[in-house]
Scaffold this motif. Structure first.
Motif, PDB file in Angstrom:
ATOM      1  N   LEU A  93       0.825  -1.209   0.000  1.00  0.00           N
ATOM      2  CA  LEU A  93       0.000   0.000   0.000  1.00  0.00           C
ATOM      3  C   LEU A  93       0.858   1.259   0.000  1.00  0.00           C
ATOM      4  O   LEU A  93       0.610   2.195  -0.771  1.00  0.00           O
ATOM      5  N   ASN A  94       1.875   1.290   0.842  1.00  0.00           N
ATOM      6  CA  ASN A  94       2.753   2.462   0.912  1.00  0.00           C
ATOM      7  C   ASN A  94       3.534   2.659  -0.382  1.00  0.00           C
ATOM      8  O   ASN A  94       3.718   3.788  -0.844  1.00  0.00           O
ATOM      9  N   SER A  95       3.981   1.564  -0.982  1.00  0.00           N
ATOM     10  CA  SER A  95       4.699   1.640  -2.244  1.00  0.00           C
ATOM     11  C   SER A  95       3.787   2.192  -3.335  1.00  0.00           C
ATOM     12  O   SER A  95       4.189   3.054  -4.126  1.00  0.00           O
ATOM     13  N   GLY A  96       2.563   1.729  -3.384  1.00  0.00           N
ATOM     14  CA  GLY A  96       1.594   2.229  -4.366  1.00  0.00           C
ATOM     15  C   GLY A  96       1.273   3.700  -4.154  1.00  0.00           C
ATOM     16  O   GLY A  96       1.155   4.467  -5.129  1.00  0.00           O
ATOM     17  N   ARG A  97       1.156   4.114  -2.911  1.00  0.00           N
ATOM     18  CA  ARG A  97       0.903   5.535  -2.611  1.00  0.00           C
ATOM     19  C   ARG A  97       2.065   6.405  -3.074  1.00  0.00           C
ATOM     20  O   ARG A  97       1.869   7.468  -3.672  1.00  0.00           O
ATOM     21  N   ARG A  98       3.298   5.954  -2.782  1.00  0.00           N
ATOM     22  CA  ARG A  98       4.482   6.720  -3.201  1.00  0.00           C
ATOM     23  C   ARG A  98       4.510   6.868  -4.729  1.00  0.00           C
ATOM     24  O   ARG A  98       4.780   7.950  -5.249  1.00  0.00           O
ATOM     25  N   LEU A  99       4.234   5.777  -5.432  1.00  0.00           N
ATOM     26  CA  LEU A  99       4.235   5.824  -6.891  1.00  0.00           C
ATOM     27  C   LEU A  99       3.158   6.780  -7.401  1.00  0.00           C
ATOM     28  O   LEU A  99       3.401   7.569  -8.321  1.00  0.00           O
ATOM     29  N   ALA A 100       1.975   6.749  -6.820  1.00  0.00           N
ATOM     30  CA  ALA A 100       0.891   7.645  -7.238  1.00  0.00           C
ATOM     31  C   ALA A 100       1.272   9.099  -7.001  1.00  0.00           C
ATOM     32  O   ALA A 100       1.015   9.966  -7.856  1.00  0.00           O
ATOM     33  N   ILE A 101       1.921   9.394  -5.871  1.00  0.00           N
ATOM     34  CA  ILE A 101       2.359  10.763  -5.569  1.00  0.00           C
ATOM     35  C   ILE A 101       3.426  11.202  -6.564  1.00  0.00           C
ATOM     36  O   ILE A 101       3.396  12.331  -7.083  1.00  0.00           O
ATOM     37  N   GLU A 102       4.380  10.315  -6.863  1.00  0.00           N
ATOM     38  CA  GLU A 102       5.433  10.635  -7.826  1.00  0.00           C
ATOM     39  C   GLU A 102       4.838  10.928  -9.203  1.00  0.00           C
ATOM     40  O   GLU A 102       5.248  11.869  -9.881  1.00  0.00           O
ATOM     41  N   ARG A 103       3.874  10.127  -9.620  1.00  0.00           N
ATOM     42  CA  ARG A 103       3.229  10.347 -10.922  1.00  0.00           C
ATOM     43  C   ARG A 103       2.473  11.669 -10.935  1.00  0.00           C
ATOM     44  O   ARG A 103       2.507  12.400 -11.919  1.00  0.00           O
ATOM     45  N   GLN A 104       1.778  11.973  -9.845  1.00  0.00           N
ATOM     46  CA  GLN A 104       1.036  13.218  -9.750  1.00  0.00           C
ATOM     47  C   GLN A 104       2.000  14.402  -9.786  1.00  0.00           C
ATOM     48  O   GLN A 104       1.743  15.396 -10.479  1.00  0.00           O
ATOM     49  N   ASP A 105       3.110  14.298  -9.065  1.00  0.00           N
ATOM     50  CA  ASP A 105       4.115  15.351  -9.070  1.00  0.00           C
ATOM     51  C   ASP A 105       4.688  15.552 -10.464  1.00  0.00           C
ATOM     52  O   ASP A 105       4.903  16.688 -10.916  1.00  0.00           O
ATOM     53  N   ALA A 106       4.957  14.454 -11.182  1.00  0.00           N
ATOM     54  CA  ALA A 106       5.505  14.537 -12.538  1.00  0.00           C
ATOM     55  C   ALA A 106       4.506  15.198 -13.471  1.00  0.00           C
ATOM     56  O   ALA A 106       4.895  16.018 -14.331  1.00  0.00           O
ATOM     57  N   ARG A 107       3.221  14.899 -13.343  1.00  0.00           N
ATOM     58  CA  ARG A 107       2.187  15.532 -14.187  1.00  0.00           C
ATOM     59  C   ARG A 107       2.084  17.021 -13.882  1.00  0.00           C
ATOM     60  O   ARG A 107       1.944  17.832 -14.801  1.00  0.00           O
ATOM     61  N   THR A 108       2.172  17.351 -12.616  1.00  0.00           N
ATOM     62  CA  THR A 108       2.074  18.752 -12.222  1.00  0.00           C
ATOM     63  C   THR A 108       3.252  19.551 -12.781  1.00  0.00           C
ATOM     64  O   THR A 108       3.076  20.666 -13.280  1.00  0.00           O
ATOM     65  N   LYS A 109       4.448  18.972 -12.738  1.00  0.00           N
ATOM     66  CA  LYS A 109       5.640  19.647 -13.241  1.00  0.00           C
ATOM     67  C   LYS A 109       5.604  19.814 -14.760  1.00  0.00           C
ATOM     68  O   LYS A 109       6.114  20.780 -15.298  1.00  0.00           O
TER      69      LYS A 109
END
Length: 160
Positions: free
Chosen positions: A142-158
């Motif tokens: 669960l934590n690994s999936g959350r980290r990946l989702a946050i990283e993807r969201q950050d990459a989209r925002t950038k």
């Protein structure tokens, strides 16, 4: 023989319910001429301490006060996913000569003479350890999936 049913799901939402556990244990009781006098359903993480699991505590206290012979539980991990908490709950029952039946594993904590088999104690310890490790694995995924989702969201925002 008098029994109570104890069930647990970890989700506090409606995405999980205890219906399957109750149905399976009720069928088992009917087939084995066991009189179920009460059902205890809990929605709480199995990683919680026993003191944080009011329904489990109420179930065991009810069993003691009402001379219940056996607590029916669908699987050992429903008693908890923390080895010391499971062993503490099992010891509570053993000390009061309340048997516990874990349906999935097809095991009882007391034999027909009301004694704990040493091999059974080892088996319960091992299964409790496995349940605890599985809980750690679930948390890791669960934590690994959350980290990946946050990283993807950050990459989209950038990139915007």
């Amino acid at each position: 023989m008098k029994a109570v049913i104890y069930t647990r799901t970890s989700s506090l939402t409606d995405r999980q319910n205890n219906d399957r556990q109750v149905a399976d244990l009720s069928n088992y009781a009917n087939k084995n001429s066991i009189d179920v006098v009460k059902t205890f359903n809990e929605k709480v993480s199995g990683a919680k301490r026993n003191e944080e699991r009011p329904v489990l505590m109420s179930c065991m206290e009810f069993a003691e006060i009402n001379n219940i012979d056996i607590i029916l539980c669908s699987e050992l991990s429903r008693f908890g996913r923390a080895i010391w908490e499971v062993l503490e709950a099992v010891k509570y029952c053993v000390d009061r000569r309340i048997n516990v039946f874990f349906q999935k594993e097809n095991l009882r904590i007391l034999d027909e003479n009301g004694k704990v088999d040493g091999i059974m104690a080892i088996y319960i310890s091992c299964l409790s350890f496995c349940a605890e490790k599985e809980r750690e694995n679930i948390a890791f995924r669960l934590n690994s999936g959350r980290r990946l989702a946050i990283e993807r969201q950050d990459a989209r925002t950038k990139s915007q």
